[in-house]
Design an enzyme around this catalytic site. Structure first.
Site, PDB file in Angstrom:
ATOM      1  N   HIS A 161       0.999  -1.075   0.046  1.00  0.00           N
ATOM      2  CA  HIS A 161      -0.232   0.159   0.416  1.00  0.00           C
ATOM      3  C   HIS A 161       0.801   1.091  -0.237  1.00  0.00           C
ATOM      4  CE1 HIS A 161      -2.700  -2.467   2.578  1.00  0.00           C
ATOM      5  NE2 HIS A 161      -3.821  -1.981   0.928  1.00  0.00           N
ATOM      6  N   CYS A 248      -2.992   0.384   9.385  1.00  0.00           N
ATOM      7  CA  CYS A 248      -4.274  -0.598   9.410  1.00  0.00           C
ATOM      8  C   CYS A 248      -5.151  -0.875  10.406  1.00  0.00           C
ATOM      9  CB  CYS A 248      -2.853  -2.062   8.490  1.00  0.00           C
ATOM     10  SG  CYS A 248      -2.018  -1.630   7.791  1.00  0.00           S
TER      11      CYS A 248
HETATM   12  N1  GLY Z   1      -2.817  -9.191   5.490  1.00  0.00           N
HETATM   13  C1  GLY Z   1      -3.268  -7.890   4.721  1.00  0.00           C
HETATM   14  C2  GLY Z   1      -3.520  -7.180   3.381  1.00  0.00           C
HETATM   15  O1  GLY Z   1      -2.495  -7.707   2.300  1.00  0.00           O
HETATM   16  O2  GLY Z   1      -4.823  -6.542   3.396  1.00  0.00           O
END
Ligand code: GLY
Length: 253
Positions: A161, A248
């Protein structure tokens, strides 16, 4: 300033979460304790924390950040790009009805995950990744504009990300590693450089002038402290095994 945070406890199914980390399976009991400590650290920053129960259907559902973008004026429900994560956003949508009157929804074929969106004041940088496509980013920017915000897309290559490699710490300070250190879109920020060895620590979160930093990354911790922030170290080793970082694990608004 943030006043609210939403988190979701990890479920036992987290051991089947998506990962490229090669660090082994997470220890569920340890992950639960680390999650409790994460919540305590957030409370120390003066926010109200809503803790949602684990959702065993979705192994990655503790990573709530990916399911929505929350701004002062609106919430936008995302459409996760990872197949096994599609649906996580539906329950978050219900929860957010208790906090927001204005809720928008990203639709197919657009996909976008919150980990790809970085808020800098009224502007939102949106990373184009394997999880966030052009259609998703365009829909998001259109919604943002409707509420008086702006958005721009950021191409990159190496990270899961956008915020895996870059974090905004307010006051024009940007934590950056790898390709983001010299990225032309970020040239006007004061870059706090994170070395490749400590690149996991490029994902930190600013919460009301505290910065939560993952435990075990002293070079990063010292660089952030030198920039004038109060630091809270949080051990998230079990979430790292699933490619997850500090940002996250929460929705902050
Ligand atoms: N394990 C977090 C994701 O890949 O979204």
């Amino acid at each position: 300033m943030f006043t609210n945070v939403i988190v979701r406890k990890p479920g036992q199914s987290m051991v089947n979460g998506i990962t490229t980390a090669n660090l082994g399976k997470p220890d569920y009991e340890k992950a639960l304790k680390q999650h409790d400590n994460y919540v305590e650290a957030l409370k120390q920053c003066g926010v109200n924390v809503t803790v949602l129960e684990a959702d065993e259907k979705y192994p990655d559902s503790c990573f709530v950040e990916d399911t929505a973008l929350l701004t002062k004026k609106c919430a936008v429900i995302t459409n996760p790009g990872a197949g096994s994560r599609k649906g996580e956003e539906k329950e978050i949508h219900e929860v957010l009805k208790g906090f927001y009157d204005n809720i928008e929804v990203i639709k197919e074929p657009g996909t976008i995950e919150g980990g790809d969106i970085m808020m800098v004041g009224d502007h939102f940088y949106i990373g184009l990744s394997a999880r966030t496509n052009k259609e998703g980013a365009e829909q998001m920017i259109e919604y943002l504009q409707k509420y008086g915000y702006t958005g721009s897309t950021v191409p990159f290559e190496k990270f899961l990300h956008l915020k895996t490699g870059v974090s905004y710490l307010e006051h024009n300070n940007l934590l950056a590693t790898g390709e983001f250190i010299d990225h032309p879109m970020f040239k006007d920020f004061n870059i706090i450089e994170i070395s490749e060895e400590e690149s996991y620590a490029a994902n930190c979160i600013w919460v009301n002038d505290y910065v939560l930093v993952p435990k075990g990354f002293d070079e990063a911790k010292n660089a952030i402290a030198e920039a004038g922030y109060r630091i809270i170290e949080v051990d998230v080793s079990e979430f790292r095994k699933l490619d997850g970082g500090l940002s996250c694990l929460s929705l902050r608004f």
